[in-house]
Design an enzyme around this catalytic site. Structure first.
Site, PDB file in Angstrom:
ATOM      1  N   GLY A   1       0.241  -1.323  -0.200  1.00 49.34           N
ATOM      2  CA  GLY A   1       0.135   0.235  -0.240  1.00 49.34           C
ATOM      3  C   GLY A   1       0.818   0.996   0.311  1.00 49.34           C
ATOM      4  O   GLY A   1       1.915   1.015   0.515  1.00 49.34           O
ATOM      5  N   CYS A   2       0.292   2.292  -0.731  1.00 48.61           N
ATOM      6  CA  CYS A   2       0.887   3.996  -0.669  1.00 48.61           C
ATOM      7  C   CYS A   2       1.791   3.867   0.817  1.00 48.61           C
ATOM      8  O   CYS A   2       3.197   4.197   0.314  1.00 48.61           O
ATOM      9  CB  CYS A   2       0.349   4.855  -1.242  1.00 48.61           C
ATOM     10  SG  CYS A   2      -1.571   4.518  -0.905  1.00 48.61           S
ATOM     11  N   TYR A   3       0.406   4.237   2.073  1.00 51.80           N
ATOM     12  CA  TYR A   3       1.190   5.086   3.165  1.00 51.80           C
ATOM     13  C   TYR A   3       1.967   3.331   3.868  1.00 51.80           C
ATOM     14  O   TYR A   3       3.152   3.655   4.157  1.00 51.80           O
ATOM     15  CB  TYR A   3      -0.360   5.006   4.580  1.00 51.80           C
ATOM     16  CG  TYR A   3      -1.076   5.962   4.204  1.00 51.80           C
ATOM     17  CD1 TYR A   3      -0.513   7.578   4.389  1.00 51.80           C
ATOM     18  CD2 TYR A   3      -2.566   5.542   4.102  1.00 51.80           C
ATOM     19  CE1 TYR A   3      -1.436   8.138   4.310  1.00 51.80           C
ATOM     20  CE2 TYR A   3      -3.254   6.509   3.811  1.00 51.80           C
ATOM     21  CZ  TYR A   3      -2.758   7.693   4.163  1.00 51.80           C
ATOM     22  OH  TYR A   3      -3.575   9.149   4.019  1.00 51.80           O
TER      23      TYR A   3
ATOM     24  N   THR B   1       3.830   1.516   1.948  1.00 48.72           N
ATOM     25  CA  THR B   1       5.256   1.652   2.137  1.00 48.72           C
ATOM     26  C   THR B   1       6.972   2.511   2.468  1.00 48.72           C
ATOM     27  O   THR B   1       7.681   3.052   2.665  1.00 48.72           O
ATOM     28  CB  THR B   1       5.211   2.304   0.010  1.00 48.72           C
ATOM     29  OG1 THR B   1       4.676   1.444  -0.277  1.00 48.72           O
ATOM     30  CG2 THR B   1       6.863   2.313  -0.509  1.00 48.72           C
ATOM     31  N   ALA B   2       5.631   4.392   2.591  1.00 54.25           N
ATOM     32  CA  ALA B   2       6.646   4.887   2.973  1.00 54.25           C
ATOM     33  C   ALA B   2       6.949   5.009   4.234  1.00 54.25           C
ATOM     34  O   ALA B   2       7.108   5.406   5.090  1.00 54.25           O
ATOM     35  CB  ALA B   2       5.061   6.659   2.955  1.00 54.25           C
TER      36      ALA B   2
END
Lengths: 345, 345, 345, 345
Positions: A148-150, A152-153
């Site tokens: 997921g995007c969150y 990953t960060a």
């Protein structure tokens, strides 16, 4: 290599189209969109006019299995779990950009996603595609659950201190902010311009489905289950994620020493850029690119470490990392097709 | 009542002009701007054309002292400390919107603001103007140090749990986000549209001058000195502040119980609106108004409380609260001149 | 081919850096910035960290002439006119992105730019680099005056009807709108986020320096001098130009017929995309790319033609067209290094 | 005076609620929303929490007719035409903010709106509520057709030169730009933040339903039917309309002389502000207020006049002008309840 994209009219899908257009070894031969089948991609997305002249197709598993070697699934959650098994049985490798294969525990998936989970046999076959951290596993994967995007960060920001046991894991608090493209292309009051513009909104507090994904990976690395505080906000911009992460340090250590650790940890990884002391990345500094930029600060007054990480949610947080994983899978240089400089300003 | 505004071309100043235009008991007879003296206010701000037809004047302390009863100082930090003493000696009450009189400790001011502090005799005379909390003290003040925008949102959000000892004060972590007008009207690369638009940026990490202001008030209430983690972000919007605040709960308690406590705490206070369980305020829902809206959530998984508070930084975070304080000072209904409904969408 | 960029910290310059990074035949070996000489480019633009690791240099004409074959000048107006002659004397070809060599008439330049014009001998040597229209001239140029952003969008939109004498040239009215990056990176009140955001502003009405540039090219093509109405607006976005152009038709003709003419006119030109009847391009559909997209409509009620053209002001309106011209100059495929798909959304 | 609002959850409706909250003589006792009947207004619009605590009701014509004296209809086009007759028969005055009663010709309505028109008897009874121009007619109206947002900005900008026969009416070209709230609150791809943000789009070219409304009023004033060119654009901002209008002057005249004419024309009209020579209004300078600001320029090179007018589409372009008309209808000072200073920045 011939590739297909399923979920052809979503933002991650058209971002795959954009990025793969520059990939020297991959040819997107099929774009599947059941809802728009028969129309040209440029009717939905005029920006690809004259560049990608393809007709959207409806899904035919057999035909697809015979015509491509790799399939990217950029579908809403709950869809790919029914498609992936058929493709894998026919020997087609899959990179799933949805959440369907990220959580090992079917029960956890159903609790957070409110859908029926994928078949546990396939959950067990999935490799979590956090490229920099699970490089070796990804190389031999057959099904990649693209993060997921969150997560990953968040995970790229935390991993060096987690692996080096520098923080008290019970004290991790993450304040996450995303641009609106993260909500996808479906229309809703929550994405209406007049409601989002000149507005900042917190949402899904304590309930975001990326929480178990982050916790599962932390547990993998620490051997301990630990609940985190993870709060998500919608920012009036289209692209970009910033995670501001706080934790108590286990030892007295300087900003400079922690930065050195991060620099060493990510030395061999082109797409993670650690910023010099006293500077912090902003989201636009990675826009359109596959970079994850990290800055950090030790506050001697509180004994806490604050880490800032930024990505483009549609690139490193979705389609870019998917291509990075494809590169790993094929033994290509990880940067292939991903050399774009961020678009700034 | 005749009033003057010093610092006539800043955003807080023109917001005072806007709001006081609707105040039935106050007449702004003098607007001081040394840099633009002699020109009309509408030359700098065409939006007041035909509404406020005043010539900006240079500062003449004697003349000013004789012509007005109250002075609002909306000047950059380091300016009002030289003006306020002269006004007070002449019996003029002052409401200072800058940071010059907020910190009791001259040493702390100099450490965080990097300016010489105001005379300690005047620091001692200043009343901290957090309207809802220090109502009684404000009523009899002669010099009001109007709170900073971030401290207003933070302290109104935290005060009920601080006063009721519901959280572990050592665990307070505040993630604060502001629109760009908070940076004032001076031009700089950091406020250039192309650098801010479609961008999210963290700044002054561990170094924001509002940190000691918040800590001083917490210490007042708890009797203990406690460093907090306070991280500020610049959001691509003009107005609005959101503070997302996290702390460990001292006891097991439900969201519903904490909300009830907040509703009781702010029952008599028109400008603080507590949102129902499961809902959270967004910044635009208070834009242009003096409201501070609060939502909160107890996460049983982590034992932490998350509080979201929002204000319009130029109204409740500056000029609106200044007028609220003027109302308290004069025994007027606190809502006088501040009845505007937020401008939405 | 070794290239230099002069004016290293402006937006057009860093856009050249971004685009040339993907060009297979060009190596940017020198970036000149007198104001920032000695610092790394990534100190001004952190987004190029790890991608372009170059130290900014001060200008040394001799050294430069010996080390590169081509120089891009991305300097404010009034600067390149003093640099270009020295470079040309040393046999270095120049592509000037400023307005210094666009107007043939020194007098006209001085009237509209309020600067001293370049030496007329060099004005005479300059080739106007509107790539699609003056392809042949550009191929043999030594000094290319790269067109302004507004003239590029305007002239590409008008040229088919001008060359085909379909409109009454006395009736041309152009309503032009630009994002804020067109104003450059210098700080000013006019680019302050809080002044531009949620705001639409007309500026330089009847006085924009791109007016004589457009009129000169129209005169070249028609043989007649004709003043146009050209009104510019600042839109709250970073990138993008739209020109909405109106003119009376000379004959009765349908939208479909005019579109066919445009399609034929631009058939061989990859970077101009003509949209189907009933559809019109928006600025984001070309963002980050070198495309100029055009839509049009014949209004039978008024006998007028309305043409909409859009470009990314920093790409087709500046750096992208400069690279397109470099490709022409070298006999490379005009698309070399410019294959990027627009970044959408 | 008791008033009702029908169409309770649209933007014009909630803007009526905001503005009428400050009106000393009007009490909004009923807000009708068939879709949300039974819920509180603040459930849809949390920004009115604690300010307007009303339950939305379903429409009951008889009950409504007995309980209020005036009804504002802020409904989508095609709705009010079925409601207004019943109200008028019961002696209730109506101010219709939709387009249903603006066009005298039923045929023209059906052609441009693609709906069945209202009963011609009621069309004949409607007074076009362009407040500054038709003041006298409005005072004695029973049904007011409140003008569209674009026609308000256009007609106020053109009226002085139309009435004074200063321009050639055959040459009128209007380039109109609007913020997104003009599209209303319904969700659609065209209002999705990621599609609108950092994007500028032209729409409904030659086909906007406000064209016949403008032409009808021009015909009223000139006695001649004349088609105009009117092109609409969607700007990435929430509120604000700008019309940039061009026409050939009939005579040689200076900017200064035309401005004097405008100043005289609007001298008695508080809400129209004419800007000094060389300056032009921007949309934000009227945001939240009922002002229409106008600037203009005579271009001696082309013999054309360019006029720029701006309004807040939800205030002067809808709800504010409706209240201004209510004031006229009741013989109150036209400014009653409309004294707000624009919200800037």
């Amino acid at each position: 290599m011939k590739a297909a994209i399923i979920g052809g009219t979503g933002y991650s899908s058209v971002e795959l189209v954009r990025l793969l257009h520059q990939h020297p070894f991959v040819d997107v031969t099929t774009i599947i969109s059941n809802s728009q089948a028969g129309s040209m991609l440029h009717e939905t997305y005029p920006h690809v006019t004259c560049v990608v002249e393809q007709t959207l197709q409806s899904l035919d598993l057999n035909k697809l299995s015979q015509s491509v070697e790799i399939v990217f699934l950029a579908t809403p959650s709950g869809v790919s779990k029914s498609i992936v098994p058929g493709l894998m049985e026919n020997g087609v490798k899959c990179i799933d950009l949805s959440g369907d294969f990220r959580l090992r525990s079917a029960q956890s998936y159903e609790e957070w996603y409110k859908h029926t989970a994928a078949d546990e046999r396939y959950l067990a076959k999935a490799t979590y595609g956090l490229s920099e951290i699970y490089e070796e596993q990804i190389k031999s994967a057959t099904l990649i659950a693209n993060p997921g995007c969150y997560p990953t960060a968040t995970l790229l920001g935390l991993m060096p201190v987690i692996k080096n046991k520098l923080i008290d894991n019970k004290t991790i608090i993450i304040d996450a902010k995303s641009g609106v493209s993260g909500a996808g292309r479906s229309v809703s009051m929550g994405t209406h311009f007049a409601e989002v513009n000149e507005n900042l909104k917190a949402y899904k507090i304590g309930a975001h489905q990326h929480i178990p994904e982050i916790e599962q990976t932390l547990q993998n690395e620490t051997g301990q289950s630990q609940a985190i505080t993870f709060t998500t906000h919608l920012v009036p911009m289209t692209r970009g994620i910033m995670c501001t992460m706080h934790a108590n340090l286990s030892d007295v250590i300087t900003t400079s020493d922690v930065l050195q650790l991060y620099n060493e940890f990510y030395q061999a990884h082109h797409f993670v850029r650690v910023r010099p002391e006293g500077t912090f990345p902003s989201t636009k500094e990675v826009l359109g690119s596959n970079f994850c930029d990290i800055g950090l600060h030790v506050d001697a007054r509180t004994g806490r470490l604050t880490i800032i990480s930024v990505i483009d949610n549609l690139v490193k947080g979705a389609s870019g990392q998917a291509i990075q994983n494809l590169n790993l899978l094929n033994g290509w240089d990880v940067r292939t097709g991903l050399l774009e400089v961020p678009v700034y300003p």
